[in-house]
Design a protein around this motif. Structure first.
Motif, short mmCIF file in Angstrom:
data_model
loop_
_atom_site.label_atom_id
_atom_site.label_comp_id
_atom_site.label_asym_id
_atom_site.label_seq_id
_atom_site.Cartn_x
_atom_site.Cartn_y
_atom_site.Cartn_z
N MET A 105 0.84 -1.19 0.00
CA MET A 105 0.00 0.00 0.00
C MET A 105 0.88 1.25 0.00
O MET A 105 1.85 1.33 0.73
N LYS A 106 0.52 2.21 -0.80
CA LYS A 106 1.28 3.45 -0.88
C LYS A 106 0.97 4.35 0.31
O LYS A 106 -0.09 4.28 0.90
N LYS A 107 1.96 5.20 0.63
CA LYS A 107 1.80 6.12 1.74
C LYS A 107 2.39 7.48 1.34
O LYS A 107 3.50 7.54 0.81
N ILE A 108 1.62 8.54 1.60
CA ILE A 108 1.99 9.89 1.19
C ILE A 108 2.13 10.78 2.41
O ILE A 108 1.35 10.68 3.36
N LEU A 109 3.11 11.69 2.37
CA LEU A 109 3.25 12.74 3.38
C LEU A 109 2.85 14.06 2.73
O LEU A 109 3.44 14.46 1.72
N ILE A 110 1.84 14.72 3.29
CA ILE A 110 1.39 16.03 2.82
C ILE A 110 1.87 17.06 3.83
O ILE A 110 1.59 16.95 5.02
N VAL A 111 2.60 18.08 3.33
CA VAL A 111 3.13 19.12 4.20
C VAL A 111 2.57 20.46 3.71
O VAL A 111 2.98 20.97 2.67
N ASP A 112 1.60 20.99 4.45
CA ASP A 112 0.99 22.26 4.06
C ASP A 112 0.30 22.86 5.27
O ASP A 112 -0.42 22.15 5.98
N ASP A 113 0.52 24.14 5.50
CA ASP A 113 -0.12 24.81 6.64
C ASP A 113 -1.54 25.28 6.33
O ASP A 113 -2.27 25.67 7.22
N ASN A 114 -1.95 25.20 5.07
CA ASN A 114 -3.27 25.64 4.66
C ASN A 114 -4.23 24.45 4.65
O ASN A 114 -4.06 23.51 3.86
N ASP A 115 -5.23 24.48 5.53
CA ASP A 115 -6.17 23.36 5.65
C ASP A 115 -6.90 23.07 4.34
O ASP A 115 -7.13 21.91 4.00
N ARG A 116 -7.28 24.10 3.63
CA ARG A 116 -8.05 23.91 2.39
C ARG A 116 -7.26 23.09 1.37
O ARG A 116 -7.76 22.11 0.82
N TYR A 117 -6.02 23.51 1.11
CA TYR A 117 -5.19 22.79 0.14
C TYR A 117 -4.87 21.38 0.62
O TYR A 117 -4.96 20.41 -0.13
N ALA A 118 -4.50 21.27 1.90
CA ALA A 118 -4.15 19.95 2.45
C ALA A 118 -5.34 19.00 2.40
O ALA A 118 -5.19 17.82 2.06
N ASN A 119 -6.53 19.50 2.71
CA ASN A 119 -7.72 18.65 2.68
C ASN A 119 -8.06 18.20 1.26
O ASN A 119 -8.50 17.06 1.06
N HIS A 120 -7.89 19.09 0.28
CA HIS A 120 -8.14 18.69 -1.11
C HIS A 120 -7.16 17.59 -1.53
O HIS A 120 -7.55 16.63 -2.21
N LEU A 121 -5.91 17.72 -1.14
CA LEU A 121 -4.92 16.67 -1.46
C LEU A 121 -5.28 15.37 -0.75
O LEU A 121 -5.26 14.30 -1.36
N LYS A 122 -5.62 15.46 0.53
CA LYS A 122 -5.99 14.25 1.28
C LYS A 122 -7.20 13.57 0.65
O LYS A 122 -7.20 12.34 0.48
#
Length: 133
Positions: A1-18
């Motif tokens: 299974m793949k695993k990603i690290l998202i690093v962003d202080d902006n909730d909107r952008y981070a949530n869209h990526l998630k």
């Protein structure tokens, strides 16, 4: 299974990526700044991909975190999501320079991301591919 690290202080952008990765059934962790991202990377060096913003509200920029991860010998996929890519001329320059600076594979412009659209723009390291999946 793949695993990603998202690093962003902006909730909107981070949530869209998630949400994007969740739809693809890919696990993701979130760091709220580059310092926390670096710490998560060091604790769990099993990420297949790291997606980071460039500028965040802390002393450590995402770009320098990505460079440190690249210099550590990381073999996964490096992605930067930035509003700077939406400025004319920045993306073509970045497609070359950032491959040397931090091993960048993909760029995600934030104007479409603001609407929840993840656009994958390749650097010279992955030229010819439409997305990393």
């Amino acid at each position: 299974m793949k695993k990603i690290l998202i690093v962003d202080d902006n909730d909107r952008y981070a949530n869209h990526l998630k949400n994007y990765f969740d739809q693809k059934k890919i696990q993701s962790d979130r760091a709220y700044d580059a310092k926390q991202g670096w710490e998560l990377f060091q604790k769990s060096n099993d990420y297949d991909m790291i997606v980071s913003d460039v500028t965040m509200e802390t002393q450590t920029s995402g770009l320098w975190m990505m460079r440190n991860i690249y210099k550590s010998g990381y073999k996964g996929v490096m992605v930067i999501a930035s509003t700077g890519f939406d400025v004319w001329g920045v993306m073509p320059f970045s497609a070359y320079f950032l491959t040397w600076f931090c091993g960048l594979h993909w760029m995600i412009p934030k104007v479409p991301l603001k609407q929840g659209i993840v656009e994958w723009v390749p650097t010279i390291l992955v030229k010819g591919k439409s997305n990393p999946f």
